[in-house]
Scaffold this motif. Structure first.
Motif, PDB file in Angstrom:
ATOM      1  N   GLN A  20      29.678 -13.495  -3.467  1.00 35.03           N
ATOM      2  CA  GLN A  20      29.935 -12.064  -3.449  1.00 35.03           C
ATOM      3  C   GLN A  20      28.900 -11.322  -2.605  1.00 35.03           C
ATOM      4  O   GLN A  20      29.222 -10.343  -1.922  1.00 35.03           O
ATOM      5  N   LEU A  21      27.656 -11.771  -2.635  1.00 30.58           N
ATOM      6  CA  LEU A  21      26.629 -11.150  -1.796  1.00 30.58           C
ATOM      7  C   LEU A  21      26.968 -11.296  -0.316  1.00 30.58           C
ATOM      8  O   LEU A  21      26.713 -10.380   0.476  1.00 30.58           O
ATOM      9  N   THR A  22      27.539 -12.429   0.059  1.00 29.10           N
ATOM     10  CA  THR A  22      27.939 -12.625   1.453  1.00 29.10           C
ATOM     11  C   THR A  22      28.954 -11.579   1.881  1.00 29.10           C
ATOM     12  O   THR A  22      28.889 -11.035   3.000  1.00 29.10           O
TER      13      THR A  22
ATOM     14  N   GLU B 250      21.925  -2.524  -8.633  1.00 28.55           N
ATOM     15  CA  GLU B 250      20.498  -2.605  -8.353  1.00 28.55           C
ATOM     16  C   GLU B 250      20.157  -3.916  -7.640  1.00 28.55           C
ATOM     17  O   GLU B 250      19.312  -3.938  -6.742  1.00 28.55           O
ATOM     18  N   TYR B 251      20.823  -4.995  -8.029  1.00 34.73           N
ATOM     19  CA  TYR B 251      20.583  -6.283  -7.383  1.00 34.73           C
ATOM     20  C   TYR B 251      21.043  -6.238  -5.936  1.00 34.73           C
ATOM     21  O   TYR B 251      20.376  -6.768  -5.043  1.00 34.73           O
TER      22      TYR B 251
ATOM     23  N   GLU C 163      18.680  -6.901  -2.676  1.00 31.96           N
ATOM     24  CA  GLU C 163      18.977  -7.962  -1.725  1.00 31.96           C
ATOM     25  C   GLU C 163      19.206  -7.439  -0.314  1.00 31.96           C
ATOM     26  O   GLU C 163      18.762  -8.043   0.664  1.00 31.96           O
ATOM     27  N   LEU C 164      19.915  -6.316  -0.188  1.00 30.05           N
ATOM     28  CA  LEU C 164      20.273  -5.808   1.135  1.00 30.05           C
ATOM     29  C   LEU C 164      19.226  -4.861   1.709  1.00 30.05           C
ATOM     30  O   LEU C 164      19.236  -4.590   2.912  1.00 30.05           O
TER      31      LEU C 164
END
Length: 488
Positions: A234-236, A373-374, A378-379
Motif C-alpha cells: 500500500q505504501l508503494t 501519520e505513518y 514515510e513520505l
C-alpha cells in the motif's frame, strides 16, 4: 492518469457501500476478528493514537475533537425509558466507557465497568421566547462542547436533554472523536437507542443481541495485521500517487495565513433545494458513479475556478475499519484520513472528471490501511507548521440515516467546539427531503460571509455541471465574483 470509463454496476455499488461505511463483504478478508486474549490490554487503534498524540503535543489548541450529535424525539417522551436506553447503549459498547492510559510506555484503552444508571441533565426551554430558543440552547450546550475531556478519567460522552416544544425533545451529545464515527451515529446509535427506548417504554423484552466483539478487539486485531507485505504494497501505491512536488492549495482569502496552525474552527450549516440533490443523484446513476464522486468532482471544479490550479490534493475520511463485516454494528472510530490528488490540466469535460475522480477515490479506499501519520512519516512531505500534511481542505459524505420511523431523527455538528482539524471541511448529508450539510472552517482564514459565498458557488457549480456534464471544466463560469485567488 486514471482511465475515463465508468465502473461496472457491481463495482459502483461496492464503492458506494464502502464510502457509506458498509463492509465489502464480497472481498477476500484477512483473519476473522475475534475477542482479544483474556487479560490482554486493548491497544489504541492507529486512528485513535493519532488523535491523542496531537492533543497531547499541542495542548493549547481548542478541543477540535469534541464532536456534537443532536438526536430528535418528536411526540411524547418517557425520560426514564430514555435514560435506561442510553445506559444500555453504553453497557453494550465498551468504547463509550473507555479511557486511555500508558502502560510501559504504550498507550492502551481502559474499559470501565458498565454503570447501572446514567441520569441525563434536563433543560426545559419552553419558557424561552421561540425566536431565541435555539441560540440560547446552543449557548448552553457549547459549554460542554468547548470543555476538554479528561482522557484518563473520562467519561468521553456528555449528554443533555432539552425540551424545545410540547412535542419535541433534543438529546445533545458531546462525544470525543476517538470513540465514534459517522456509522456509529447515523446507523448504530440511532437504531439501538430507538429500539431500546421502545422496549423500555412499553415493558417489552430487549430486542438486541449482544455484540460478538468490541472495539478493543478490533484495535488488537488491527495492530496484529497491519504490518509486513500488505503495508509495504500500500505504501508503494501512495509513493506513486504523491510523488514529486506536492501542491499547496491557493485560495481566495482576505486574511494572511498564521505562521502555525491555530486549529480554530466555526461551523456553517446549509440546505440545498431538493431538486439539486435529486439532479446530482440522477447524474450519478446515469454516469455509473457514486453520489460522493459527483459531489467531490463538483468541489474539485470549484477549487479549480477559485485557485486556477490544475494539480491539487483534497482530503477525505476513509471508513477503513468498516471494511470488516464483524464491526458493522459496533460504535467506535474506524476512520483514516486519506489524500486524493487530482490533475485536470488536460481540459477534461465534467463527465471525464467524474470517471477520473471515481478512479482516484477507489484507489485511495483500496489502499487506506496505511495510518495517516505513518504515511506522513514515510513520505516526508515538506514540513510547514502552518499546514496539515498533504492537504488543508477536505470533504466527505455522511452515511445514510437509519430509518427508525417518524419519531426520531438526527443531525451532527450543530454545536461548535471552537476547533477544526483542517482549514475547510465540506460535509454533505443526503436525506430523502433534500441535501443538507455543514462547512467547518478556520475563522483565522475565512470570514463567515466567504463561506456563505462558497456554499452558494458550490450549488451553482453542481447545478450547471449536472445539467451539462459534457461541458469542459475550463469553460465553466460563475455568476458571482468572489474567485480571485491568493495563496494561503
Amino acid at each position: 492518469m486514471a482511465s475515463s470509463a465508468p465502473l461496472s454496476d457491481t463495482k459502483r455499488m461496492l464503492l458506494e457501500k464502502y464510502v457509506r461505511g458498509e463492509a465489502f463483504r464480497s472481498l477476500p478478508q484477512a483473519s476473522t476478528i475475534t475477542k482479544r486474549p483474556a487479560g490482554a490490554p486493548a491497544p489504541l487503534a492507529p486512528s485513535q493514537e493519532r488523535i491523542l498524540r496531537r492533543e497531547r503535543q499541542v495542548p493549547e489548541i481548542p478541543p477540535l475533537y469534541n464532536e456534537s450529535v443532536t438526536i430528535y424525539r418528536f411526540g411524547a417522551l418517557d425520560i426514564d425509558a430514555l435514560e435506561q436506553a442510553f445506559t444500555e447503549v453504553i453497557r453494550r459498547h465498551e468504547i463509550w466507557r473507555t479511557t486511555y492510559t500508558t502502560v510501559n510506555g504504550t498507550a492502551v484503552q481502559v474499559v470501565h465497568p458498565a454503570p447501572e444508571h446514567i441520569p441525563i441533565p434536563f433543560i426545559d426551554q419552553r419558557t424561552v421566547p421561540e425566536h431565541r430558543r435555539l441560540a440560547d440552547t446552543v449557548r448552553l450546550i457549547s459549554e460542554n462542547a468547548r470543555r476538554p475531556f479528561d482522557m484518563e478519567k473520562g467519561p468521553l460522552v456528555r449528554a443533555s436533554l432539552v425540551r424545545f416544544y410540547d412535542g419535541e425533545f433534543r438529546l445533545y451529545l458531546i462525544v470525543h472523536q476517538s470513540v465514534l464515527d459517522g456509522v456509529s451515529v447515523y446507523q448504530v446509535l440511532l437504531t439501538e437507542l430507538s429500539a431500546l427506548y421502545d422496549a423500555f417504554s412499553t415493558g417489552k423484552p430487549l430486542p438486541l443481541t449482544e455484540p460478538s466483539i468490541q472495539f478493543g478487539d478490533y484495535a488488537y486485531w488491527q495492530r496484529q495485521n497491519l504490518q509486513g507485505e500488505t503495508l509495504q504494497r500500500q505504501l508503494t501505491y501512495w509513493r506513486t500517487q504523491l510523488c514529486g512536488d506536492l501542491p499547496a492549495l491557493a485560495w481566495p482569502t482576505t486574511k494572511p495565513r498564521p505562521a502555525k496552525q491555530s486549529f480554530r474552527g466555526a461551523i456553517q450549516p446549509f440546505a440545498f433545494p431538493k431538486a439539486v440533490g435529486d439532479r446530482a443523484k440522477s447524474l450519478s446513476q446515469q454516469m455509473g458513479v457514486t453520489l460522493f464522486t459527483t459531489l467531490l468532482a463538483a468541489f474539485v471544479v470549484l477549487l479549480h475556478i477559485y485557485t486556477k490550479q490544475v494539480d491539487f490534493i483534497v482530503g477525505t475520511v476513509s471508513p477503513v475499519g468498516r471494511k470488516r463485516s464483524e464491526v458493522q454494528n459496533l460504535i467506535g472510530y474506524f476512520l483514516n484520513p486519506v489524500p486524493l490528488r487530482f490533475w485536470i490540466g488536460d481540459g477534461p469535460t465534467f463527465q471525464d472528471l467524474l470517471f477520473r475522480v471515481q478512479e482516484v477515490v477507489a484507489g485511495a479506499l483500496t489502499h487506506d490501511d496505511v495510518p495517516f501519520e505513518y504515511l506522513a512519516e514515510e513520505l516526508q512531505p515538506s514540513s510547514d507548521p502552518s499546514r496539515n500534511p498533504f492537504f488543508t481542505v477536505a470533504a466527505s459524505l455522511e452515511p445514510p440515516l437509519a430509518d427508525v420511523g417518524p419519531h426520531w431523527s438526527l443531525t451532527p455538528m450543530d454545536v461548535e467546539s471552537g476547533g477544526a482539524r483542517w482549514d475547510l471541511y465540506f460535509v454533505w448529508d443526503n436525506r430523502p427531503s433534500g441535501m443538507i450539510g455543514r462547512v467547518q472552517y478556520n475563522p483565522d482564514l475565512f470570514e463567515c460571509e466567504e463561506i456563505t459565498s462558497l456554499i452558494a458557488d458550490f450549488q451553482e457549480v453542481l447545478e450547471k455541471l449536472a445539467s451539462n456534464p459534457g461541458e469542459k471544466v475550463s469553460n465553466l463560469r460563475l455568476e458571482s465574483s468572489h474567485c480571485s485567488a491568493a495563496s494561503i
